[in-house]
Every structure is written in C-alpha cells, then in structure tokens.
Design a protein around this motif. Structure first.
Motif, PDB file in Angstrom:
ATOM      1  N   GLU A 130       9.738   0.166   3.901  1.00 30.67           N
ATOM      2  CA  GLU A 130       8.841  -0.774   3.221  1.00 30.67           C
ATOM      3  C   GLU A 130       9.603  -1.997   2.729  1.00 30.67           C
ATOM      4  O   GLU A 130       9.095  -3.118   2.750  1.00 30.67           O
ATOM      5  CB  GLU A 130       8.150  -0.066   2.053  1.00 30.67           C
ATOM      6  N   TYR A 165       3.884   3.658   2.745  1.00 26.12           N
ATOM      7  CA  TYR A 165       5.287   3.520   2.338  1.00 26.12           C
ATOM      8  C   TYR A 165       6.263   4.182   3.308  1.00 26.12           C
ATOM      9  O   TYR A 165       7.373   3.687   3.485  1.00 26.12           O
ATOM     10  CB  TYR A 165       5.476   4.117   0.936  1.00 26.12           C
ATOM     11  N   LYS A 210       0.842  -1.192   0.000  1.00 22.42           N
ATOM     12  CA  LYS A 210       0.000   0.000   0.000  1.00 22.42           C
ATOM     13  C   LYS A 210       0.879   1.244   0.000  1.00 22.42           C
ATOM     14  O   LYS A 210       1.697   1.434   0.891  1.00 22.42           O
ATOM     15  CB  LYS A 210      -0.905   0.011   1.234  1.00 22.42           C
ATOM     16  N   GLU A 211       0.711   2.082  -0.995  1.00 18.55           N
ATOM     17  CA  GLU A 211       1.585   3.254  -1.118  1.00 18.55           C
ATOM     18  C   GLU A 211       1.376   4.257   0.008  1.00 18.55           C
ATOM     19  O   GLU A 211       2.312   4.966   0.394  1.00 18.55           O
ATOM     20  CB  GLU A 211       1.349   3.927  -2.476  1.00 18.55           C
TER      21      GLU A 211
END
Length: 986
Positions: free
Chosen positions: A686, A600, A596-597
């Motif tokens: 991440e 990040y 999931k950005e």
C-alpha cells in the motif's frame, strides 16, 4: 424514419451485443509498416497538407463508382512509368515521394516517448480487411460471440494491394470506401499505403495525392481543385496541368470522411468538371466521387461506419471493412515483432535483455492462447499498441522522466485515437468524442467502480446511455456512438456464463474513465445540476435587469425592486461557494479510495497491471469457484494523474477542460485528507501505491510535503522493478530530509537498482538490504555510497546476500574511511576466511563502528581470532557476532576468555559464557528462527546440535541451581527448535 427512431429500433443493446465482432476472422500475415493507433495518421496528413504544389486539366464524365477498363497490367504500368521518365516533371514526382515518405514515416511523440521508434518500413502486421457491401452494412450483424469468432475464418478477405482489382462482374473499381470502427487501424493503413507507394511497392499508381477531410472541413473559402493541390503539395506545381492529358494513374486518398458534410443532391452540390473552377472543398470531394472531376482517377475513402451512408452506393465500386487482428496469430506476431526489437530494453546487456524480451513474449502468447479478455481487447490494433507500451513502461524503464506516467500513457493513447474527433459532424453542438465518452461511458465506469463491478448488463447500459435522452439530437449522437465507438471501450465478456454481459476492453480503462468522470465534475446530484443551470441563467440576466430597474426607480417610487434584484445577484456568488465543496468531495473520494483498508494486502498496482496483461501462472480457476472481489486501486491514482499539468493540457485538446483553479483547489483539499492518512503506517504494497500516486500526481510541492511526513519507509517484500526504483527515487528527491529507516528486505534488488536509489540511500540512517542477492557488483555500489561525504547511513544490514570475498574487499575499503556507520550485519554472506581477513585488515582504520555481525560465514579459528584481536584494539567496537561458524573447542575457549571490562569487546559465539548462559542466547535463537527459510536446514541442525551439547556440558560444570535452571530453559528452547526442524513445521 428519423435517425433517432432508427437508433431505437434498428440497433438495440441486445443486437449490439451480437454485433461487436461480427466482421472478424483470420487471414495471412504481411509485414510492411509500423502501426500507431488512432488518428495519428490524420495528424501527419494534416502536417503534410501544409508543405508542397499542383494543377489539373479539365475533365467532365458521368458519375460511376466503376470503370469499364480492365485491371491495370504490370506491362502497362511500366509503359506509363517509362513515359514519366521521358517528361520534364518526373523529378517533381520523385520530390513529392520523398516529401510524403519523410512525413508519413515520422512517428508521433507518444511512439518515441513510451517505446522504441520503428520506421514504417521496419515492422508492421496488416490487419484483416474484409470485402463488404452496403447491404451488409445496413443489416444487423449475426449472433456471434467473441469465443466463436476466434475459431471462425473471415470470409471475403482482400489485401490492400487488391482493393482496386475488378469486382465480381469484371468492372474496374475506381472508388473504394474503407471503413472501420475507432481503433481498427484505418489511419495506419493509409500511412502504410502512402509509404508503400513512395518506395515503389504500389506500382498500380504513378501519383498519390492524400487529403485530410478534417483539414478540408475547416476550409470555408471557395477553391479550385488545381489550387487545392498546389497549395498543399508545391512539388506538383508542374505536374497538375498534365494529369489528364498524360494519362497518369492517379490515386486520391480522402482520410476521415466523417468530418465532411457531403450533399450529393444536384440542388445541394452543383456539377463541376473544371479543376480550375473555385468551389467549396466539399463540392470538390463530391464531384471527384461522382467522376465529374478527373474521371480516370482512383479514390480511396476512409471513414467510420456511421458515415458510410453519406456516399450513395452508385458512386462506390467496393466497400471494405478493416476488422483488426481477428486472429490471435496476428496478435502474437505483432507482440513478438514489437517487443523483440533491438534497443527495446534500454541500457541492459544484450543477453539479459534478449532473455527478458523472449520471456515477455512467451508469457503474453500463453495468455492469448487461453482466450482471456485480453484476446478480445487485442482485436483492435490500438490496444495491441497500448499493451506493448504498458509493458515497455513496466519492464524497460530505467529512469522515469517527469512527464512519463501511467496516466500519461492512457491519456496519450486516447489522444492518438480521438484527437480532433467529434461524435457527429452533422450535429450543431459538435461535441467532442472524448467529452461524450467521459459523460456516458465514464458514468458507467464510475458506477462499476463504486459497486465493485466489472460486468454490465444491457439494463446497466440503458441506465447510463438512454435514461437522460430527451431530444432528437441526443438520440442521433447515441446512434453514432453505438456504431463507431462503443466496441472500442466495451466488449462482450468471455467468461463462461457471462457471454451476454459487457466488460471494459482493457480493465484499467474502466478506472481511467471513472477517474475522468469524477475529476471533470460530471458526478453531480440533481440539486447541483439544477442549481448550476439556475445560477447561470440568473447571472446572465440579473445585471441587465438591475440596470433597467435602477433607471425606472429614479422615476417611480419602487425602491424595493433594486433591493430585490441585488439579492438575486447574490445567488450566483453563493452557489459558486457551495459548488466549491465539489472539490472537497473529489479530494475526499480520492483519499477514501486510496487508503481502503480492505485493499491493504493486495499486490501493488503495478504488479496488478502486469498480471492483467501477462496473466497469472498456475492452474486455472474452476468455473464453480467463487471469484475474488474486484480491486480498483488504480482509480484514485488515475484521479491524481489526470490533475497533472501535462495530462490536463492533452485532455484540453480532446475537449475535456480541467481549469488550473479547479486543480489547485482539489490539491489544496487533498492536503487535509491524503497527506494526513498517508502518515499512518501503511503495509509495504500500500505504501508503494501511495508513492506511485505521488509520482502520477506530478505536483512537486504537494509531494514534498507528503514525503516529509514519511520518516520510515517499509517496502519489504515488494518486488522493486527498475520502474518502482525510479518512482521511489523520483518521489523522494522532492525533499532532502533524512529518512530514519528504509526497509528494502527481499525486494529483488541488484546493482542497477542501487545506482538508481543512490540519492535516496545517502539520506537513510537505517538501511535494510537483506535477502536481495546482492553480489560483488552491488557491494561496489555500497562502497561508493559509504564513502560519499553526504552519507548518513548508521546501520547497514546485508544478511543473506552472496557478498563473497570480492564483495567483502569492497566493503572493507568503505569501512576504512566511513564516518557514519555504527552497525554492520554481514550474517550469512559467504565471506569465508579471506573475506573476514579483508574486513579485519581495514577495521583498524575505522573509528565509529560499534557492532559487527559475521555469523554463519564458515569462519575458522584463525579468521575469527584475527577479527577479535583487531576488535580488541578498536575504540568503539564492542560486539562481534561469530555464531554458526566453524569454530573449534580451542577457539571457543579463547573467545570465552574475553571480558568486556578487560578486553573492551564481547564475542557472541555460543549460547554459553563459561559456566553461565550467555546474555544474548535469546537474540541468537531469534536470529536463527527468522533466517531458517533461507539457510541450509541440515547445517542449521548440525549447529543446533553442537549448541545443545555445549549447553549440556556447561550445565554439568556448574553446581549453582539457579544457573542449572537457566541452562535447562535454554536447552528446552533448542530441543523444541530441533524437533520442529525434524518434522518440517519450522
């Protein structure tokens, strides 16, 4: 009124919110035995029950939970003991004590694997035990929030030693019911009681005979009490015949009564006073409690709250509730004793380990004092164990065994508490407790993760628990769950303004149960559920019907019927193919949540867990301040961890089956999503999460394919704890490919970290180790690395580390024989002249180095010129960085005279080269700008001033307008940097 109606009318969710800790309070502390959560004690008890032997005399008395005897006096106890010493079977009692002590002092695998082992005589904090009554058990609990309970003392506190004291009316108590919800420490307390007796700390009783009700529930054959004892405890074979005649003070322990279906009606269980008469095991228990068998024997029963009513009140002399650690002082004492044990920190030096242990205990104590959610969680001793185990994993793990994972800790924690547990033994489905939790609480957890919610209202609970209730049996199961297990997973929120909502007792448990819910395939649409049921029905009947129709069709001309039923047989096969898409959906969910950005740039998950336990230092958030978005980055990691072979085996024992084929299909589907997304450039935190996911997944082939796609690994600014270093080494060891670049800048590395990462570092071409406080000990490890015959390191950056003179000597030894290194940066490493001299002495033996950076090392003319003289004779070295050193004007002129075409080396000292600007001026200024946060600003200001003077002097010596323009441009950059230094904006 039926149990289902009681479920709906007597314990609605609103009352449950008020009852979650109504029995907690404060009490004094006693230390005796080690605490292990859940039914681990029952596990040991079942083992004991297969070891030893006994026989009992006959007795027949009226049932009573009390006796008219006065309390046992120490004098009478000593008299009984003296009689025992005079009889021939006193040795049998001692053997029995030795056998029980050995078994009950034994620690489960979870205790030995995830932390130091403690003997039951070494450390224990007694939970609060509160005297209760049947009326209190049946009536609703008072309206108390967790915050109120932290300040309200617990009434009617009673010690373990006093459970059999006379009651308020002066009657001697013979039968005690000790009840508590899951996780309060019932089994641990029983272990403590047995070990205390074995070591002479329970003088009231001369013989203790423990039984596991779970084992008794599996025995369907008729057996006499005498045979039952001698079958389990062979050492007591000679003692049984004289149990009654010798007036031995006997204690029977019945652990886990909820596993037995007891019927106290005369029509259901006949009276039996003969210990030699074979009857069902449940009948033996009933007649012991009735006092028809061994009426003078004392009995203690442990059970969950829902089963308390199975014993009529007239057979019970005292009810006692285990309330856990209802005082934060008990919690602090547990953590202090547990985390301060010698050897807890593994192989670290004693001074360092003691300091780290004390720091952990201090941070944890401060977090408990804030009355955060962890304080509510640690009411349950089981969760105290989980907190200690997690901290041990985070802080004291030096090497990671393949089986040791965070998911494994949580899975083992659930096994300790729910192994062999069913929701209700009277229910014909006998659904396992963990399966029920996965279907109900797991659904709530999953919906919370998907909506990024951690607080749940009563309506949310109804939606997950009650909407699909259709039968009497389902409502009965829900009632038992509410009474016994609900508070283990959910507790009232302690945040101001949210007291009437619920949160998961431990935040990570929400993500674990959500992951289990998904991996077990419980997340299905209505069409999928209907299709599965229809497929099973058709699959069962279609073959039989097809056989019958084929027979009939040979007699009657009904040719179309076989065709019709053959088409029906296709449906199950078609549905199995469609349902196979579920595995793709699980893999897609895993990949989507893992990458999931919006997550990040959060801390990595290990740091998040650490913060959730120890808290975040600094000012507390204002109540009106908007909270941060909730983060659920552990959810996909737990999904991968649950699929590992070891965790699937444990979950199988808990009734949550995940087949090998399902795990294989999910892993196969993940290759299309997880590995493809993992190839993209990920931020350092991440990327650490991704590596941790691969470690938790425990699939070597999958991990190897994922790691081979990582040509560059950037973990800069990630705090590389020993655990993270071990995870990185473990994951990277699945392949042997060369890594183009490994960036470990500002990662808090030390010499032990380098030892752990040694196999990984060997395979890295470009190695960035700047800003890590690496001293001479670490340089010794780097020397061994560079001298290894498999080392491929070509670029090594050690800038801003306290290498010093001794460290330089180690690196110089490595330079002499290394064949791979072409670039070495020792910028700002405190070498001084002696360190530079050591480098120069061994530099001549090196044949591959091309660039050497010795800038900002306080070198004088002598050392600088010595290095340059060696560099001039070096075959490949063509660039030496010497800027920001203590070089005089004479030294500068000598170095300026070097010519690449003539001397074969260029020295980067100033921004000028004679009467021209140096080709490397921008490089030198960029190095200064990048390192300003870590350098002495006053010294940098002095050097910049010298550079500016040199620029102005060189500009005045040239008449070339083009060169003057270049000088002015560089001067403006230096002045701009000096100005920013002055006003503090740089």
């Amino acid at each position: 009124m039926s149990r289902a109606m009681q479920c709906q009318s007597c314990l609605p969710w609103a009352q449950l919110a008020r009852s979650l800790a109504g029995s907690r309070g404060t009490r004094s502390v006693s230390m005796c035995a080690a605490a292990v959560p859940g039914p681990a004690g029952r596990c040991f008890l079942r083992k004991i029950l297969h070891t030893s032997s006994i026989s009992l005399p006959r007795g027949c008395v009226r049932y009573q939970g009390y006796s008219q005897e006065s309390s046992a006096q120490p004098g009478s106890s000593r008299h009984g003991q003296s009689q025992l010493r005079n009889v021939a079977f006193s040795g049998a009692i001692k053997k029995h004590q030795k056998s029980l002590s050995a078994w009950f002092s034994h620690q489960p695998n979870e205790e030995r694997q995830f932390g130091p082992s403690f003997s039951l005589d070494a450390v224990h904090v007694d939970p609060v035990i509160r005297e209760s009554s049947l009326e209190e058990i049946l009536k609703p609990s008072p309206d108390l929030t967790i915050q109120n309970q932290l300040q309200q003392p617990c009434r009617k506190v009673i010690g373990l030693q006093n459970l059999f004291d006379v009651d308020a009316c002066g009657r001697q108590v013979k039968n005690v019911v000790l009840y508590g919800t899951v996780g309060t420490g019932k089994s641990t307390l029983i272990k403590k009681m047995v070990v205390d007796w074995c070591h002479g700390r329970l003088p009231r009783f001369e013989l203790v005979i423990p039984f596991s009700c779970e084992d008794l529930s599996h025995s369907h054959a008729h057996v006499s009490l005498r045979r039952l004892i001698t079958k389990k405890y062979q050492h007591l074979r000679d003692v049984v015949p004289v149990l009654e005649s010798s007036n031995l003070k006997v204690l029977f322990i019945l652990n886990g009564l909820e596993r037995l279906n007891l019927d106290f009606r005369l029509a259901g269980t006949e009276l039996c006073c003969d210990p030699n008469e074979p009857v069902p095991p449940s009948a033996i228990v009933v007649n012991l409690l009735r006092k028809y068998l061994l009426p003078e024997a004392s009995i203690i029963v442990t059970t969950r709250p829902s089963a308390v009513r199975r014993i009529p009140g007239k057979y019970v002399g005292r009810y006692a509730e285990i309330c856990g650690f209802s005082d934060t002082n008990l919690q602090k004492l547990y953590f202090q004793m547990r985390l301060s044990q010698p050897g807890c920190s593994g192989e670290q030096s004693q001074d360092r380990s003691s300091a780290e242990q004390e720091n952990l205990v201090e941070m944890l104590s401060r977090n408990l004092e804030r009355h955060n959610q962890i304080t509510a969680a640690c009411f349950l001793p089981s969760y105290c164990w989980l907190v200690c185990t997690t901290l041990h994993f985070l802080y004291f793990t030096r090497t990671v065994p393949p089986s040791q994972t965070l998911t494994g800790i949580y899975t083992s924690f659930l096994r300790l508490n729910f192994s062999g547990e069913v929701v209700d033994s009277t229910d014909p489905t006998h659904i396992s407790m963990m399966k029920y939790v996965a279907k109900t609480v797991g659904k709530l957890a999953y919906e919370g993760v998907m909506s990024r919610k951690i607080c749940f209202s009563e309506e949310d609970l109804r939606q997950c628990f009650e909407v699909e209730m259709k039968t009497e049996s389902e409502l009965n199961l829900l009632e038992v769950f509410r009474s016994d297990v609900f508070r283990f997973f959910l507790s009232p929120c302690v945040q101001p303004g949210k007291e009437h909502t619920f949160v998961f007792t431990i935040p990570a448990m929400q993500e674990y149960l959500a992951a289990l819910y998904v991996v077990l395939g419980e997340k299905k649409t209505l069409a999928q559920r209907v299709g599965k049921e229809l497929s099973e029905v058709i699959g069962k009947v279609s073959e039989d019907v097809a056989v019958v129709v084929n027979i009939i069709s040979k007699v009657l001309p009904l040719r179309f019927l076989p065709v019709l039923f053959n088409l029906l047989k296709i449906f199950p096969r078609y549905f199995s193919r469609v349902s196979g898409k579920d595995k793709d959906a699980i893999a897609h969910t895993m990949a989507q949540e893992l990458f999931k950005e919006e997550d990040y740039y959060n801390d990595d998950v290990l740091d998040q867990i650490n913060s959730s336990i120890l808290g975040v230092e600094g000012p507390m958030r204002h109540p009106d301040e908007a909270p941060d978005d909730e983060v659920f980055e552990l959810f996909p990691i737990f999904m991968g961890g649950i699929l590992s072979r070891r965790n699937r085996a444990i979950l199988e024992q808990l009734g949550c089956s995940i087949k090998n084929l399902a795990a294989f299909e999910i892993a196969k589907a993940m290759k299309k999503t997880v590995i493809r997304k993992g190839r993209r450039g990920l931020p350092p935190s991440e990327l650490m999460d991704y590596l941790f996911f691969l470690h938790e997944f425990q699939n070597e082939r999958f991990t190897a394919e994922a790691v081979r796609s990582l040509r560059a690994v950037n973990l800069s600014s990630v705090k590389m704890t020993p655990l993270k270093c071990s995870v990185l080494a473990s994951v990277m060891s699945t392949t042997c490919h060369e890594v183009e670049e490994l960036n470990l800048t500002s990662c808090n590395l030390d010499s032990s970290s380098l030892r752990t990462l040694f196999p990984v570092l060997l395979r890295c071409k470009a190695l960035h180790l700047q800003l890590n406080s690496l001293g001479s000990d670490a340089c010794k490890e780097i020397r061994d690395l560079l001298l290894h015959d498999k080392c491929v390191v070509s670029s090594l950056r050690l800038a801003n580390n306290p290498v010093g003179e001794q460290g330089a000597r180690y690196l110089a030894e490595a330079l002499a024989k290394n064949r791979s290194l072409t670039q070495l940066s020792l910028l700002h490493t405190g070498l001084g002249d002696p360190g530079a001299e050591a480098i120069a002495q061994h530099l001549a033996e090196n044949q591959h180095l091309q660039e050497l950076n010795l800038g900002y090392n306080s070198l004088t003319d002598t050392a600088a010129l010595r290095v340059v003289e060696v560099a001039k004779r070096h075959e490949t070295l063509d660039k030496v960085h010497l800027y920001f050193n203590d070089i005089s004007e004479d030294g500068k002129r000598a170095l300026d005279s070097l010519r690449m075409d003539r001397d074969g080396v260029r020295a980067l000292v100033f921004l000028t080269a004679g009467t021209d600007v140096s080709d490397y001026w921008s490089h030198i200024l960029s190095v200064v700008q990048r390192n300003l946060p870590f350098w002495d600003r006053d010294r940098v200001r002095q050097h910049l001033a010298l550079l500016l003077q040199d620029l102005e002097s060189s500009r005045s010596q040239t008449a070339n307008p083009w060169r003057k323009a270049k000088f002015l441009r560089v001067e403006s950059e230096v002045k701009k940097m000096l100005g920013k230094l002055q006003d503090g904006s740089l």
